[in-house]
Design an enzyme around this catalytic site. Sequence first.
Site, PDB file in Angstrom:
ATOM      1  N   CYS A 136      41.176  31.162  34.829  1.00  0.00           N
ATOM      2  CA  CYS A 136      40.533  30.004  34.219  1.00  0.00           C
ATOM      3  C   CYS A 136      41.220  28.720  34.708  1.00  0.00           C
ATOM      4  O   CYS A 136      41.166  28.412  35.893  1.00  0.00           O
ATOM      5  CB  CYS A 136      40.511  30.127  32.698  1.00  0.00           C
ATOM      6  N   HIS A 143      37.286  34.732  32.408  1.00  0.00           N
ATOM      7  CA  HIS A 143      38.418  35.392  31.738  1.00  0.00           C
ATOM      8  C   HIS A 143      38.271  36.907  31.898  1.00  0.00           C
ATOM      9  O   HIS A 143      37.521  37.533  31.140  1.00  0.00           O
ATOM     10  CB  HIS A 143      38.436  35.033  30.255  1.00  0.00           C
ATOM     11  N   GLU A 155      40.265  39.166  31.027  1.00  0.00           N
ATOM     12  CA  GLU A 155      40.792  39.835  29.835  1.00  0.00           C
ATOM     13  C   GLU A 155      39.799  39.809  28.675  1.00  0.00           C
ATOM     14  O   GLU A 155      40.005  40.483  27.661  1.00  0.00           O
ATOM     15  CB  GLU A 155      42.131  39.215  29.425  1.00  0.00           C
TER      16      GLU A 155
END
Length: 199
Positions: A78, A181, A183
């Site tokens: 990001c 992102h 994750e």
Amino acid sequence: MITIIDYGAGNLFSVQNALNYLGVENRISSRAEDIISADKLILPGVGAFPDAMKMLDEAGLTDLIKEQAQLKPLMGICLGMQMLFDKSYEFGETEGLGLIPGTVELMHPADDLVIPHIGWNALEKNEPCALLDGVNEGDYVYFVHSFAAVTDSKNVAAYCDYGMKVPALVTSGKVYGCQFHPEKSGKTGLTILKNFCEI
């Protein structure tokens, strides 16, 4: 061992939770010795570009990251991805790490799409990249951003379409960056993280 670089800003624990889920040895640290001894590095980030670069400088990590990125794989996530470029025009002009040629500029999508770009979007593959092994064209990942990279197409492994072509996964040498992102991107994001851990 993967070191998640802690410079005072970033989605540190969500990245760590994803690595723990994958069974990958990791640590969160700002210590030079932990960055130098790591096999790979992750540079997370949320917030504004100038503030993040200032915190990186004040932590004494800017030159160290530039040096280590020549020696081992580094992934920016990001804002951490945006920091990999030469400069950003968020709140004026701020120098980045200069690890990937290009700039970071405010998005101007067509079709009256709102900024920030928040939500799930499909990946469009552009250049071969080891991080995309097992990822299919059109797989979805999660974005939250208002600025996007402007760089040569050869540095872009995947785009997404948000009223404009948005570089989603970038790479140059040992350096990788995800505008999304991973994750927070379900199975696809975990696959990309796992691939990074295994290169």
